[in-house]
Design a protein around this motif. Sequence first.
Motif, PDB file in Angstrom:
ATOM      1  N   ALA A  75       0.814  -1.162  -0.009  1.00  0.00           N
ATOM      2  CA  ALA A  75      -0.156  -0.079  -0.151  1.00  0.00           C
ATOM      3  C   ALA A  75       0.863   1.222  -0.052  1.00  0.00           C
ATOM      4  O   ALA A  75       0.697   2.320  -0.713  1.00  0.00           O
ATOM      5  N   LEU A  76       1.925   1.318   0.785  1.00  0.00           N
ATOM      6  CA  LEU A  76       2.729   2.362   0.721  1.00  0.00           C
ATOM      7  C   LEU A  76       3.503   2.797  -0.436  1.00  0.00           C
ATOM      8  O   LEU A  76       3.960   3.916  -0.760  1.00  0.00           O
ATOM      9  N   ASN A  77       3.855   1.782  -1.367  1.00  0.00           N
ATOM     10  CA  ASN A  77       4.511   1.505  -2.445  1.00  0.00           C
ATOM     11  C   ASN A  77       3.504   1.235  -3.624  1.00  0.00           C
ATOM     12  O   ASN A  77       3.873   0.828  -4.578  1.00  0.00           O
ATOM     13  N   ARG A  85      -3.948  -4.624   1.798  1.00  0.00           N
ATOM     14  CA  ARG A  85      -3.474  -3.350   0.954  1.00  0.00           C
ATOM     15  C   ARG A  85      -4.841  -2.690   0.160  1.00  0.00           C
ATOM     16  O   ARG A  85      -4.579  -1.541   0.325  1.00  0.00           O
ATOM     17  N   SER A  86      -5.707  -3.485   0.098  1.00  0.00           N
ATOM     18  CA  SER A  86      -6.832  -2.671  -0.620  1.00  0.00           C
ATOM     19  C   SER A  86      -7.419  -1.846   0.320  1.00  0.00           C
ATOM     20  O   SER A  86      -7.953  -0.549   0.329  1.00  0.00           O
ATOM     21  N   SER A  87      -7.755  -2.203   1.594  1.00  0.00           N
ATOM     22  CA  SER A  87      -8.084  -1.715   2.737  1.00  0.00           C
ATOM     23  C   SER A  87      -7.421  -0.208   3.124  1.00  0.00           C
ATOM     24  O   SER A  87      -8.168   0.961   3.277  1.00  0.00           O
ATOM     25  N   LEU A  88      -5.878  -0.128   3.006  1.00  0.00           N
ATOM     26  CA  LEU A  88      -5.297   0.688   3.361  1.00  0.00           C
ATOM     27  C   LEU A  88      -5.261   1.794   2.190  1.00  0.00           C
ATOM     28  O   LEU A  88      -5.414   3.044   2.473  1.00  0.00           O
ATOM     29  N   LEU A  89      -5.416   1.498   1.011  1.00  0.00           N
ATOM     30  CA  LEU A  89      -5.469   2.502  -0.256  1.00  0.00           C
ATOM     31  C   LEU A  89      -6.815   2.945   0.000  1.00  0.00           C
ATOM     32  O   LEU A  89      -6.963   4.377  -0.410  1.00  0.00           O
ATOM     33  N   GLU A  90      -7.853   2.550   0.330  1.00  0.00           N
ATOM     34  CA  GLU A  90      -8.966   3.172   0.799  1.00  0.00           C
ATOM     35  C   GLU A  90      -8.838   4.378   1.770  1.00  0.00           C
ATOM     36  O   GLU A  90      -9.454   5.523   1.681  1.00  0.00           O
ATOM     37  N   VAL A  91      -8.114   3.895   2.775  1.00  0.00           N
ATOM     38  CA  VAL A  91      -8.176   4.628   3.895  1.00  0.00           C
ATOM     39  C   VAL A  91      -7.291   6.046   3.626  1.00  0.00           C
ATOM     40  O   VAL A  91      -7.336   7.207   4.275  1.00  0.00           O
ATOM     41  N   PHE A  92      -6.182   5.610   2.702  1.00  0.00           N
ATOM     42  CA  PHE A  92      -5.271   6.824   2.509  1.00  0.00           C
ATOM     43  C   PHE A  92      -5.536   8.141   1.862  1.00  0.00           C
ATOM     44  O   PHE A  92      -5.297   9.096   1.919  1.00  0.00           O
ATOM     45  N   VAL A  93      -6.847   7.901   1.145  1.00  0.00           N
ATOM     46  CA  VAL A  93      -7.335   9.017   0.513  1.00  0.00           C
ATOM     47  C   VAL A  93      -8.736   9.601   1.380  1.00  0.00           C
ATOM     48  O   VAL A  93      -9.243  10.629   0.869  1.00  0.00           O
ATOM     49  N   GLN A  94      -8.650   9.455   2.589  1.00  0.00           N
ATOM     50  CA  GLN A  94      -9.697   9.831   3.520  1.00  0.00           C
ATOM     51  C   GLN A  94      -9.149  11.218   3.986  1.00  0.00           C
ATOM     52  O   GLN A  94      -7.943  11.683   4.091  1.00  0.00           O
ATOM     53  N   ASP A  95     -10.171  12.398   4.424  1.00  0.00           N
ATOM     54  CA  ASP A  95      -9.814  13.597   4.704  1.00  0.00           C
ATOM     55  C   ASP A  95      -8.872  13.661   5.884  1.00  0.00           C
ATOM     56  O   ASP A  95      -8.078  14.299   6.161  1.00  0.00           O
ATOM     57  N   TYR A  96      -9.154  12.420   7.067  1.00  0.00           N
ATOM     58  CA  TYR A  96      -8.516  12.627   7.979  1.00  0.00           C
ATOM     59  C   TYR A  96      -6.928  12.172   7.840  1.00  0.00           C
ATOM     60  O   TYR A  96      -5.976  12.643   8.606  1.00  0.00           O
ATOM     61  N   MET A  97      -6.499  11.445   6.783  1.00  0.00           N
ATOM     62  CA  MET A  97      -5.320  11.076   6.506  1.00  0.00           C
ATOM     63  C   MET A  97      -4.444  12.487   5.906  1.00  0.00           C
ATOM     64  O   MET A  97      -3.537  12.680   6.228  1.00  0.00           O
ATOM     65  N   ARG A  98      -5.291  13.083   5.351  1.00  0.00           N
ATOM     66  CA  ARG A  98      -4.821  14.420   4.645  1.00  0.00           C
ATOM     67  C   ARG A  98      -4.482  15.356   5.856  1.00  0.00           C
ATOM     68  O   ARG A  98      -3.316  16.084   5.623  1.00  0.00           O
ATOM     69  N   THR A  99      -5.372  15.257   6.624  1.00  0.00           N
ATOM     70  CA  THR A  99      -5.110  16.441   7.846  1.00  0.00           C
ATOM     71  C   THR A  99      -3.837  15.805   8.516  1.00  0.00           C
ATOM     72  O   THR A  99      -2.985  16.553   9.095  1.00  0.00           O
ATOM     73  N   ALA A 100      -3.748  14.325   8.713  1.00  0.00           N
ATOM     74  CA  ALA A 100      -2.441  14.016   9.350  1.00  0.00           C
ATOM     75  C   ALA A 100      -1.084  14.398   8.552  1.00  0.00           C
ATOM     76  O   ALA A 100      -0.020  14.779   9.334  1.00  0.00           O
ATOM     77  N   TYR A 101      -1.275  14.290   7.282  1.00  0.00           N
ATOM     78  CA  TYR A 101      -0.108  14.867   6.331  1.00  0.00           C
ATOM     79  C   TYR A 101       0.203  16.151   6.566  1.00  0.00           C
ATOM     80  O   TYR A 101       1.328  16.832   6.820  1.00  0.00           O
ATOM     81  N   ALA A 102      -1.173  16.966   6.662  1.00  0.00           N
ATOM     82  CA  ALA A 102      -0.916  18.476   6.788  1.00  0.00           C
ATOM     83  C   ALA A 102      -0.186  18.744   8.122  1.00  0.00           C
ATOM     84  O   ALA A 102       0.533  20.007   8.287  1.00  0.00           O
TER      85      ALA A 102
END
Length: 304
Positions: free
Chosen positions: A119-121, A191-208
Amino acid sequence: MTYLAQRLVQGAFVLLGVTAVVFGLTFLTGDPASVLVPLDTSREEMERFRHQMGLDRPMPIQYLDFLGRALHGDFGESFRHHEPAMGLVFERVPATLRLSAVAIGFALFISIPLGSLAALNHRRPLDSICRLMALLGQSVPAFWLAIVLILVFAVYLHWLPSSGGDTWQSLLLPGLTVGAASAATLARLLRSSLLEVFVQDYMRTAYAKGLSRHAALIRHAMRNAALPVLSYLALQVVFILSNAVVVESIFAYPGMGRLAVEAIATRDVPVIQAFVTLAAVIVVFVNIGVDLVYVRIDPRIRLS
């Protein structure tokens, strides 16, 4: 508590259906008495034996009698061993539980890093390699993998024993064999589940906020991606129990799966019924336990 009561009632109906099916199927291959007596037994002796074992009664009467005794944990005596059938199965349960625990441990140890790396790659060479490994793990039959592991680690390298269950080393090869296919499927699902989670808003907030992808994976993504993996892990209990029947026979492992194979070969009906019923009980309670764990992982889920 209402939800738990409902699930227990549903589980009781499932177990009732399982007992009815397994009771009927054990007689489809013929009369068990024909296997349990010598070939030169006379018809009179055969009828006497069938009467002694209660096999001459109508099947509905036999089933009701079986069900009444099963509610008290009494599945009758083994035709082959002349001991209580459930006692024989219970003697093998600890060995099978140890094997199942090792298999699940291998599955998680392999699938979590493999699925996370993929998922990370995403769409990189490492992702393709991880997906190929998972596909191979799903494609290889358990009996073939068992034979290869025995040849490599027991015959050529002499690192691990090829049979038995007395030491922890004897658990490694059968545990890896049973857990390999589960690890492959869990890795692809994670892998599939993580790819769905990576595009969620709270993940963008964590990156920000400055979290790296690896830190966000551990703190936020993994917990939210765990629900489908946990659901499938509960289903793997069925897969592990069914695979144990084959794997325990190959590795001469003293578990209840091997006992079931021997009982099927000799038409030892009480042992077959005890094994299948106990396996169904384990599966029902594991699924109920997983449902109750959901609310601890995700507070949004309401058991009502």
